[in-house]
Design a protein around this motif. Sequence first.
Motif, PDB file in Angstrom:
ATOM      1  N   LYS A   1       0.810  -1.240   0.050  1.00  8.26           N
ATOM      2  CA  LYS A   1       0.180   0.099   0.046  1.00  8.26           C
ATOM      3  C   LYS A   1       0.848   1.164   0.026  1.00  8.26           C
ATOM      4  N   GLY A   2       2.235   1.122   0.142  1.00 12.87           N
ATOM      5  CA  GLY A   2       3.093   2.202   0.060  1.00 12.87           C
ATOM      6  C   GLY A   2       3.401   2.832   1.401  1.00 12.87           C
ATOM      7  N   LYS A   3       2.965   2.259   2.341  1.00 13.66           N
ATOM      8  CA  LYS A   3       3.303   2.621   3.763  1.00 13.66           C
ATOM      9  C   LYS A   3       4.682   2.424   4.145  1.00 13.66           C
ATOM     10  N   LYS A   4       5.130   3.416   5.004  1.00 15.11           N
ATOM     11  CA  LYS A   4       6.552   3.311   5.647  1.00 15.11           C
ATOM     12  C   LYS A   4       6.650   2.117   6.221  1.00 15.11           C
ATOM     13  N   PHE A   5       8.128   1.687   6.192  1.00 17.33           N
ATOM     14  CA  PHE A   5       8.388   0.536   6.908  1.00 17.33           C
ATOM     15  C   PHE A   5       9.111   1.140   8.302  1.00 17.33           C
ATOM     16  N   ASP A   6       8.529   0.837   9.413  1.00 14.04           N
ATOM     17  CA  ASP A   6       8.915   1.797  10.638  1.00 14.04           C
ATOM     18  C   ASP A   6       9.789   0.732  11.660  1.00 14.04           C
ATOM     19  N   LEU A   7      10.167   1.309  12.725  1.00 13.95           N
ATOM     20  CA  LEU A   7      10.962   0.471  13.656  1.00 13.95           C
ATOM     21  C   LEU A   7      10.121  -0.668  14.329  1.00 13.95           C
ATOM     22  N   GLU A   8       8.939  -0.376  14.228  1.00 13.76           N
ATOM     23  CA  GLU A   8       8.068  -1.620  14.960  1.00 13.76           C
ATOM     24  C   GLU A   8       8.165  -2.902  14.007  1.00 13.76           C
ATOM     25  N   ASP A   9       8.408  -2.572  12.659  1.00 10.58           N
ATOM     26  CA  ASP A   9       8.410  -3.700  11.606  1.00 10.58           C
ATOM     27  C   ASP A   9       9.924  -4.094  11.485  1.00 10.58           C
ATOM     28  N   LEU A  10      10.915  -3.369  12.098  1.00  9.96           N
ATOM     29  CA  LEU A  10      12.274  -3.727  12.129  1.00  9.96           C
ATOM     30  C   LEU A  10      12.444  -4.611  13.466  1.00  9.96           C
ATOM     31  N   ARG A  11      11.714  -4.386  14.584  1.00 10.40           N
ATOM     32  CA  ARG A  11      11.805  -5.309  15.667  1.00 10.40           C
ATOM     33  C   ARG A  11      11.183  -6.659  15.358  1.00 10.40           C
ATOM     34  N   ASP A  12      10.044  -6.691  14.572  1.00 12.27           N
ATOM     35  CA  ASP A  12       9.459  -7.876  14.185  1.00 12.27           C
ATOM     36  C   ASP A  12      10.434  -8.740  13.669  1.00 12.27           C
ATOM     37  N   GLN A  13      11.158  -8.128  12.492  1.00 11.25           N
ATOM     38  CA  GLN A  13      11.948  -8.828  11.558  1.00 11.25           C
ATOM     39  C   GLN A  13      13.229  -9.460  12.322  1.00 11.25           C
ATOM     40  N   LEU A  14      13.585  -8.550  13.245  1.00  7.57           N
ATOM     41  CA  LEU A  14      14.917  -9.033  14.186  1.00  7.57           C
ATOM     42  C   LEU A  14      14.342 -10.235  14.998  1.00  7.57           C
ATOM     43  N   GLN A  15      13.139 -10.294  15.695  1.00  2.00           N
ATOM     44  CA  GLN A  15      12.603 -11.452  16.345  1.00  2.00           C
ATOM     45  C   GLN A  15      12.343 -12.627  15.471  1.00  2.00           C
ATOM     46  N   GLN A  16      12.091 -12.365  14.230  1.00  2.00           N
ATOM     47  CA  GLN A  16      11.745 -13.556  13.497  1.00  2.00           C
ATOM     48  C   GLN A  16      12.963 -14.224  13.282  1.00  2.00           C
ATOM     49  N   MET A  17      14.202 -13.246  12.868  1.00  2.00           N
ATOM     50  CA  MET A  17      15.510 -13.974  12.605  1.00  2.00           C
ATOM     51  C   MET A  17      16.122 -14.718  13.666  1.00  2.00           C
ATOM     52  N   LYS A  18      15.814 -14.017  14.878  1.00  2.00           N
ATOM     53  CA  LYS A  18      16.227 -14.575  16.021  1.00  2.00           C
ATOM     54  C   LYS A  18      15.583 -16.200  16.156  1.00  2.00           C
ATOM     55  N   ASN A  19      14.382 -16.234  15.780  1.00  2.00           N
ATOM     56  CA  ASN A  19      13.410 -17.268  16.042  1.00  2.00           C
ATOM     57  C   ASN A  19      14.350 -18.455  14.993  1.00  2.00           C
ATOM     58  N   MET A  20      14.843 -17.869  13.832  1.00  3.68           N
ATOM     59  CA  MET A  20      15.498 -18.732  12.836  1.00  3.68           C
ATOM     60  C   MET A  20      16.807 -19.092  13.266  1.00  3.68           C
ATOM     61  N   GLY A  21      17.331 -18.850  14.487  1.00  3.81           N
ATOM     62  CA  GLY A  21      18.710 -19.106  14.697  1.00  3.81           C
ATOM     63  C   GLY A  21      19.566 -18.137  14.380  1.00  3.81           C
ATOM     64  N   GLY A  22      19.137 -16.798  14.000  1.00  2.41           N
ATOM     65  CA  GLY A  22      20.194 -15.878  13.796  1.00  2.41           C
ATOM     66  C   GLY A  22      20.434 -15.547  12.139  1.00  2.41           C
ATOM     67  N   ILE A  23      21.483 -15.069  12.057  1.00  2.00           N
ATOM     68  CA  ILE A  23      22.052 -15.045  10.543  1.00  2.00           C
ATOM     69  C   ILE A  23      22.856 -16.203  10.416  1.00  2.00           C
ATOM     70  N   THR A  24      23.691 -16.780  11.417  1.00  2.00           N
ATOM     71  CA  THR A  24      24.498 -17.813  11.069  1.00  2.00           C
ATOM     72  C   THR A  24      23.755 -19.104  10.989  1.00  2.00           C
ATOM     73  N   GLY A  25      22.559 -19.004  11.772  1.00  2.00           N
ATOM     74  CA  GLY A  25      21.762 -20.297  11.641  1.00  2.00           C
ATOM     75  C   GLY A  25      21.140 -20.355  10.338  1.00  2.00           C
ATOM     76  N   MET A  26      20.681 -19.456   9.622  1.00  2.00           N
ATOM     77  CA  MET A  26      20.149 -19.531   8.431  1.00  2.00           C
ATOM     78  C   MET A  26      21.450 -19.631   7.136  1.00  2.00           C
ATOM     79  N   LEU A  27      22.385 -19.002   7.285  1.00  2.00           N
ATOM     80  CA  LEU A  27      23.471 -19.323   6.313  1.00  2.00           C
ATOM     81  C   LEU A  27      24.106 -20.458   6.422  1.00  2.00           C
ATOM     82  N   ASP A  28      24.041 -21.315   7.441  1.00  5.09           N
ATOM     83  CA  ASP A  28      24.664 -22.578   7.670  1.00  5.09           C
ATOM     84  C   ASP A  28      23.692 -23.463   6.794  1.00  5.09           C
ATOM     85  N   LYS A  29      22.568 -23.285   6.624  1.00  2.00           N
ATOM     86  CA  LYS A  29      21.577 -24.258   5.746  1.00  2.00           C
ATOM     87  C   LYS A  29      21.471 -24.088   4.371  1.00  2.00           C
TER      88      LYS A  29
END
Length: 458
Positions: A325-353
Amino acid sequence: MFDNLTERLSNTLRSISGSARLTEDNIQETLREVRMALLEADVALPVVKDFIEAVKQRAVGQEVSKSLSPGQMFVKIVNDELENVMGQANESLNLATQPPAVLLMAGLQGAGKTTSVAKLARYLQEKEKKKVMVVSADVYRPAAIKQLETLAGEVGAIFFPSSIEQKPIDIANAAIQEAKLKFADVLIVDTAGRLAVDEAMMTEIKDLHAAINPIETLFVVDAMTGQDAANTAKAFNDALPLTGVILTKADADSRGGAALSVRHITGKPIKFMGVGEKTEALDPFHPDRIASRILGMGDVLSLIEEAEQKLDKKKADKLAKKIKKGKKFDLEDLRDQLQQMKNMGGITGMLDKLPGMGGMAQMAQQQVDNKMFVKMEALIDSMTPAERINPDILNGSRKRRITMGSGTDIQDLNRLIKQHKQMAKMMKKMSKKGGMANMMRGLGGMMPPGGGGGFLGR
């Protein structure tokens, strides 16, 4: 897991590429290196000998097909033999019996039996949709009974109480009757462990097995003990008709010797692998995927399955609609992304696979300041809703309040704002025509010369 072995084998297998044919001479040095890599990974000697011989028999004199280089052919042979050693395919639990299906857990003290009971109960309830009851027949440690009661409450399994005054066989028989009354599909029986294999322990568990006749007898073993794990498994296998193995603490085992030795020595499949302390940290053991990861070829299937289980689809859909819809990506969204990535084992957990990214995962492990993600979340949490939605309003006094409230400094906050702006710009490109191509260009823009990226370096 397997970090050291992956590094050694990847480097070794690169050296054989460029030959027009695989011969005994040009693979001898490579096989010597593979042997050393396996021994250093604490793989049992008989397993190493059989593995090297099997690879040699298949590789020597084999014509290289047009589509594969000799190096690739050799890697394929090594991959196939790794699968053979570990059992080729995942073997699931056999629950095809009149309920309750009784699962007996055996193993040494400290291997993680009680935790594995809870993990398995959770797995069966969530993935197999079974009603599970758990009981402790460990009459030597009152703490073990209490621990299982606590864990059962955590995972939502039915707990059958027992006490140290009772006999293990009486406890198990009473639990089976209760499981029938409660219409439980599965009953998991936890047993006493010892610090070492001893005759009294083996006699007790043999008698218990004979009394309750479980459909599955699972041996729980600590991966960190390397080839000792395989030897202990063999001792239990000689005493009990084991049906499978659960390998615990696999995430902390960088060598992988136990995973490569247990099946070969006992002839029994590894059915599950414990990959963390939390009750959801139990994965079915897939030899083909593990072999692929050992050789640095990634494990995309497990990554996809993990994403399906751990990513919050509602949040992802909500963000996608918002960006569209063209709305801005705010810091609430960034926090959600960080939490999702943490759930997946972080950057190293994802790169490893990801295929070919094993080295990148190790590099990221060295370069990533893991505390940085914690700081980023703390900074966002210290902001008001208005500041998260519109970071442009952050002036000097607001910044001081946020950094003091989160225990960070101004540089951390400025870095967060910069990274947020880069991601917001990338998301904006995604919302326009040619979204994916623009997104990739945006990602490229976030990468400084020499690789890394906003999140990877300081």
